[in-house]
Design a protein around this motif. Structure first.
Motif, PDB file in Angstrom:
ATOM      1  N   GLU A 489     -58.043  55.666   1.747  1.00 20.17           N
ATOM      2  CA  GLU A 489     -57.899  56.859   0.919  1.00 20.17           C
ATOM      3  C   GLU A 489     -58.174  58.132   1.715  1.00 20.17           C
ATOM      4  N   SER A 490     -59.119  58.040   2.656  1.00 18.57           N
ATOM      5  CA  SER A 490     -59.447  59.211   3.472  1.00 18.57           C
ATOM      6  C   SER A 490     -58.379  59.505   4.510  1.00 18.57           C
ATOM      7  N   PHE A 491     -57.612  58.454   4.903  1.00 18.31           N
ATOM      8  CA  PHE A 491     -56.622  58.635   5.970  1.00 18.31           C
ATOM      9  C   PHE A 491     -55.217  58.863   5.427  1.00 18.31           C
ATOM     10  N   ASP A 492     -55.039  58.812   4.102  1.00 15.66           N
ATOM     11  CA  ASP A 492     -53.696  58.977   3.542  1.00 15.66           C
ATOM     12  C   ASP A 492     -53.109  60.349   3.858  1.00 15.66           C
ATOM     13  N   SER A 493     -53.983  61.365   3.968  1.00 15.70           N
ATOM     14  CA  SER A 493     -53.466  62.701   4.251  1.00 15.70           C
ATOM     15  C   SER A 493     -53.023  62.854   5.704  1.00 15.70           C
ATOM     16  N   ILE A 494     -53.621  62.065   6.615  1.00 15.36           N
ATOM     17  CA  ILE A 494     -53.219  62.118   8.032  1.00 15.36           C
ATOM     18  C   ILE A 494     -52.000  61.244   8.279  1.00 15.36           C
ATOM     19  N   PHE A 495     -51.916  60.111   7.579  1.00 17.09           N
ATOM     20  CA  PHE A 495     -50.766  59.211   7.686  1.00 17.09           C
ATOM     21  C   PHE A 495     -50.050  59.183   6.325  1.00 17.09           C
ATOM     22  N   PRO A 496     -49.307  60.248   6.001  1.00  9.62           N
ATOM     23  CA  PRO A 496     -48.733  60.368   4.651  1.00  9.62           C
ATOM     24  C   PRO A 496     -47.620  59.346   4.412  1.00  9.62           C
ATOM     25  N   LYS A 497     -47.599  58.798   3.175  1.00 13.04           N
ATOM     26  CA  LYS A 497     -46.576  57.838   2.778  1.00 13.04           C
ATOM     27  C   LYS A 497     -45.865  58.280   1.491  1.00 13.04           C
ATOM     28  N   ASP A 498     -46.033  59.551   1.151  1.00 11.45           N
ATOM     29  CA  ASP A 498     -45.453  60.038  -0.085  1.00 11.45           C
ATOM     30  C   ASP A 498     -43.985  60.413   0.059  1.00 11.45           C
ATOM     31  N   ASN A 499     -43.591  60.723   1.323  1.00  8.23           N
ATOM     32  CA  ASN A 499     -42.226  61.200   1.547  1.00  8.23           C
ATOM     33  C   ASN A 499     -41.774  60.719   2.932  1.00  8.23           C
ATOM     34  N   PRO A 500     -40.581  60.195   3.060  1.00 10.55           N
ATOM     35  CA  PRO A 500     -40.112  59.751   4.396  1.00 10.55           C
ATOM     36  C   PRO A 500     -40.145  60.873   5.434  1.00 10.55           C
ATOM     37  N   LYS A 501     -39.872  62.085   4.999  1.00 10.90           N
ATOM     38  CA  LYS A 501     -39.907  63.214   5.932  1.00 10.90           C
ATOM     39  C   LYS A 501     -41.305  63.406   6.509  1.00 10.90           C
ATOM     40  N   ASN A 502     -42.323  63.380   5.667  1.00 13.64           N
ATOM     41  CA  ASN A 502     -43.701  63.547   6.136  1.00 13.64           C
ATOM     42  C   ASN A 502     -44.140  62.371   6.994  1.00 13.64           C
ATOM     43  N   THR A 503     -43.666  61.177   6.624  1.00 15.08           N
ATOM     44  CA  THR A 503     -44.016  59.986   7.409  1.00 15.08           C
ATOM     45  C   THR A 503     -43.441  60.095   8.815  1.00 15.08           C
ATOM     46  N   ARG A 504     -42.174  60.477   8.917  1.00 16.70           N
ATOM     47  CA  ARG A 504     -41.549  60.628  10.240  1.00 16.70           C
ATOM     48  C   ARG A 504     -42.248  61.723  11.050  1.00 16.70           C
ATOM     49  N   PHE A 505     -42.651  62.813  10.391  1.00 16.06           N
ATOM     50  CA  PHE A 505     -43.325  63.899  11.099  1.00 16.06           C
ATOM     51  C   PHE A 505     -44.650  63.411  11.709  1.00 16.06           C
ATOM     52  N   ALA A 506     -45.415  62.645  10.938  1.00 16.80           N
ATOM     53  CA  ALA A 506     -46.695  62.126  11.447  1.00 16.80           C
ATOM     54  C   ALA A 506     -46.459  61.172  12.611  1.00 16.80           C
ATOM     55  N   ILE A 507     -45.441  60.297  12.493  1.00 19.51           N
ATOM     56  CA  ILE A 507     -45.149  59.355  13.585  1.00 19.51           C
ATOM     57  C   ILE A 507     -44.745  60.108  14.842  1.00 19.51           C
ATOM     58  N   ASN A 508     -43.858  61.075  14.710  1.00 20.94           N
ATOM     59  CA  ASN A 508     -43.392  61.844  15.870  1.00 20.94           C
ATOM     60  C   ASN A 508     -44.548  62.637  16.493  1.00 20.94           C
ATOM     61  N   PHE A 509     -45.440  63.184  15.661  1.00 22.35           N
ATOM     62  CA  PHE A 509     -46.562  63.976  16.186  1.00 22.35           C
ATOM     63  C   PHE A 509     -47.471  63.116  17.060  1.00 22.35           C
ATOM     64  N   PHE A 510     -47.911  61.976  16.545  1.00 21.33           N
ATOM     65  CA  PHE A 510     -48.824  61.135  17.321  1.00 21.33           C
ATOM     66  C   PHE A 510     -48.139  60.528  18.535  1.00 21.33           C
ATOM     67  N   THR A 511     -46.834  60.267  18.428  1.00 19.21           N
ATOM     68  CA  THR A 511     -46.110  59.743  19.595  1.00 19.21           C
ATOM     69  C   THR A 511     -46.022  60.801  20.691  1.00 19.21           C
ATOM     70  N   SER A 512     -45.815  62.071  20.298  1.00 26.43           N
ATOM     71  CA  SER A 512     -45.667  63.139  21.279  1.00 26.43           C
ATOM     72  C   SER A 512     -46.970  63.418  22.033  1.00 26.43           C
ATOM     73  N   ILE A 513     -48.105  63.120  21.423  1.00 25.51           N
ATOM     74  CA  ILE A 513     -49.390  63.365  22.103  1.00 25.51           C
ATOM     75  C   ILE A 513     -49.916  62.104  22.783  1.00 25.51           C
ATOM     76  N   GLY A 514     -49.089  61.069  22.854  1.00 29.36           N
ATOM     77  CA  GLY A 514     -49.470  59.865  23.579  1.00 29.36           C
ATOM     78  C   GLY A 514     -50.298  58.891  22.783  1.00 29.36           C
ATOM     79  N   LEU A 515     -50.280  59.001  21.460  1.00 29.18           N
ATOM     80  CA  LEU A 515     -51.060  58.097  20.615  1.00 29.18           C
ATOM     81  C   LEU A 515     -50.155  57.372  19.628  1.00 29.18           C
ATOM     82  N   GLY A 516     -48.978  56.954  20.101  1.00 28.44           N
ATOM     83  CA  GLY A 516     -48.056  56.243  19.211  1.00 28.44           C
ATOM     84  C   GLY A 516     -48.602  54.913  18.745  1.00 28.44           C
ATOM     85  N   GLY A 517     -49.579  54.365  19.460  1.00 30.44           N
ATOM     86  CA  GLY A 517     -50.132  53.060  19.089  1.00 30.44           C
ATOM     87  C   GLY A 517     -50.843  53.050  17.757  1.00 30.44           C
TER      88      GLY A 517
END
Length: 587
Positions: A489-517
């Motif tokens: 519940e605390s991490f839902d705002s960092i890893f959003p699953k409410d909208n595919p657009k927000n989900t892709r943005f979070a994935i791309n952000f962490f991948t760009s900073i080297g934390l895609g894992g």
């Protein structure tokens, strides 16, 4: 009949053969030509002995009585003698340096050339002692300058220049002299030039951290920091009984240590004066003006003190009210105390021990957290010292943990106002607290990682925060921590699953900073999202159909008759089509 005395021709700089005072006075009375060289020489000897005697017997108790006697002597003619006598007496009795400085301060108000000459001679003495490594003479000169700075006869820039010279190439002796100098005049430097004094203490801190000087001198520096923390209590700039000059009346001199200085040694040696009688008369008139002004000032001060006492007693009787301070002076003093404690401590354990001794009123615990975070953000690079100190306070008291959580929310909401360097330090500070579990991880729920809810500054903050956490835990342990079911519940705002657009943005952000894992679960969710959407739509349609059937209640017989009639009509249409085709074939 003119009486002429035979004076030995081998009189040197010291005045020649000793003549008892009573005999010298009798000889001066016998001389009728008051402008003769012999009389001038005798008056010179009398002046020198009188000045030496007055300077040698001065102390804090009789200072006010000595000053009129000193002004009775010709200080314009004997200014060189006065400066030499003060320097010799101060060298012989360093404990009375503040008394000699007070005496010079009073004389300087009437004869500024005397203060200027004394300063030049002390600086020359200091330069010689510094070049010759003569420590006793250097200590005496430095102490004299310190007390002249306290009396504001000497400008504070000379004090800062002297400290810079002593700490430029630090040795055990130079650092020890500098510590003694700051102890003597640090109180007034704190008022006149706080930034300059702060720079000097930063030099002391650097010397202490390098650890190249002797242990004894290191202890002296630590003691100096303790004196500074106590606001130089026990080392006042001027004692009450020696504070004789108003600040408006004082004349301040400034002579650079780098300039060529003329000590005017010739003023210490007797020279015949062609206008001796005229100069003596001028000084007599000047003396009457000076001593007359002093007596009037004393009478006025006595009358004013009586009036003030009467007014104070009346005010105390009339007004008895409780005064409420609206200037937040106590809060400012508390923040200053916390800041000085943090900056003057050698390590975080010492800082924590000292800060816990500070008496905080209820509600002031937040100031401690704010000042710690402020000090951390002001550093050029992040120091682990602040993280360890914050961790220690969070572990000691739950209140500090709650306060740091509040600070996290406040800092993130105003992160766009911080410079890049401050932003980096703040992010690393909170990453340390999270990495050591000093701060609960549910504070991350205040961060919402979407394109609309973040700015460039907040994205830099999140980037540095998670990169520091990955360095602390490693990518595998960090992923396990973020995958904890109890904390989702605390991490839902960092890893959003409410909208595919927000989900892709979070994935791309962490991948760009080297934390895609750490986005594996999010990627899996995005991959299965179409199937989940179809299931959701199917379930929604079934629920709609059930609601429609139950809500409107169609008749089954009508539906059966309708279906049969429609089938009959379709059969008749097919029969008519076959008959038409047969007729065409016959033709």
């Amino acid at each position: 009949m003119t009486v002429r005395m035979e004076v030995p021709s081998n009189l040197g700089r010291s005045g020649g053969v000793y003549i008892p005072p009573f005999k010298l006075a009798r000889m001066m009375k016998d001389v009728q030509d008051k402008s003769s060289v012999e009389y001038q020489r005798m008056s010179w000897d009398a002046l020198r002995k009188s000045i030496n005697g007055l300077v040698n017997k001065v102390n804090a108790t009789n200072l006010k009585n000595i000053i009129p006697e000193l002004f009775a002597e010709n200080l314009i003619r004997g200014r060189g003698l006065f400066c030499r006598s003060c320097m010799k007496s101060q060298m012989a009795s360093p404990g009375f340096t503040d008394v000699f400085a007070a005496l010079v301060a009073v004389v300087n108000t009437k004869f500024p050339e005397v203060g200027d000459l004394l300063l030049r001679r002390i600086i020359l003495q200091l330069q010689r002692a510094f070049k010759r490594n003569d420590k006793p003479q250097l200590l005496a000169a430095v102490k004299f300058i310190a007390h002249l700075v306290n009396q504001q006869v000497v400008h504070e820039l000379i004090a800062l220049e002297l400290l810079t010279l002593l700490l430029e190439n630090p040795t055990d002796d130079s650092v020890e002299v500098a510590v003694g100098f700051v102890t003597e005049c640090g109180s007034i430097l704190q008022d006149l030039s706080p930034r300059g004094l702060h720079g000097i203490f930063e030099s002391f801190r650097a010397i202490l951290h390098e650890g190249e000087i002797d242990k004894r001198v290191q202890y002296l520096i630590e003691g100096l920091f303790a004196v500074r923390k106590a606001k130089f209590q026990g080392h006042p700039a001027v004692r009450a009984e020696l504070d004789l000059v108003d600040q408006e009346d004082q004349l301040t001199h400034e002579v650079s240590l780098q300039n060529e200085i003329d000590a005017e040694i010739a003023l210490d040696i007797f020279k015949p004066d062609p206008q001796f009688s005229e100069n003596e008369k001028r000084y007599e008139n000047l003396k009457k003006q000076i001593l007359g002004e002093e007596s009037e000032d004393e009478a006025d001060s006595d009358a004013d003190s009586d009036d003030e006492d009467d007014e104070e007693s009346e005010e105390e009787d009339e007004e008895q009210m409780k005064i409420k301070d609206e200037t937040e002076t106590n809060l400012v003093n508390l923040r200053r105390t916390i800041y000085l404690t943090i900056m003057s401590s050698v390590d975080f354990e010492e800082a924590g021990h000292k800060l816990l001794k500070i008496k905080l009123e209820p509600g002031q615990e937040m100031e401690l957290c704010i000042m710690l975070l402020e000090c951390c953000s002001q550093e050029r690079t992040y120091l682990r010292y602040y993280g360890l100190l914050g961790q220690r306070f969070c572990m000691i008291n739950k209140i500090h943990q709650v306060n740091f959580e509040t600070c996290f929310v406040q800092q993130y909401s105003m992160i766009h106002r911080l410079e890049t360097n401050k932003l980096r330090n703040v992010a690393k500070f909170f990453a340390h607290l999270l990495g050591t579990d000093a701060l609960p991880w549910h504070v991350l729920s205040y961060i919402r990682l979407t394109e609309e809810d973040t700015t460039s500054s907040s994205r830099i903050f999140i980037k540095i925060l998670f990169q520091e956490l990955s360095e602390h835990f490693g990518i595998r342990l960090l992923n396990e921590r973020l995958s904890d079911p109890a904390m989702q519940e605390s991490f839902d705002s960092i890893f959003p699953k409410d909208n595919p657009k927000n989900t892709r943005f979070a994935i791309n952000f962490f991948t760009s900073i080297g934390l895609g894992g750490i986005t594996e679960n999010l990627r899996e969710y995005l991959k299965n999202m179409p199937r989940l959407i179809m299931q959701q739509k199917k379930a929604a349609s079934e629920s709609d159909a059930e609601s429609d059937s139950s809500g409107f209640g169609f008749d089954s017989s009508k539906s059966d008759s309708g279906s049969s009639s429609s089938s009959e009509s379709s059969e008749s249409e097919t029969d008519s089509d076959d008959k038409r085709r047969n007729k065409r074939r016959r033709k």
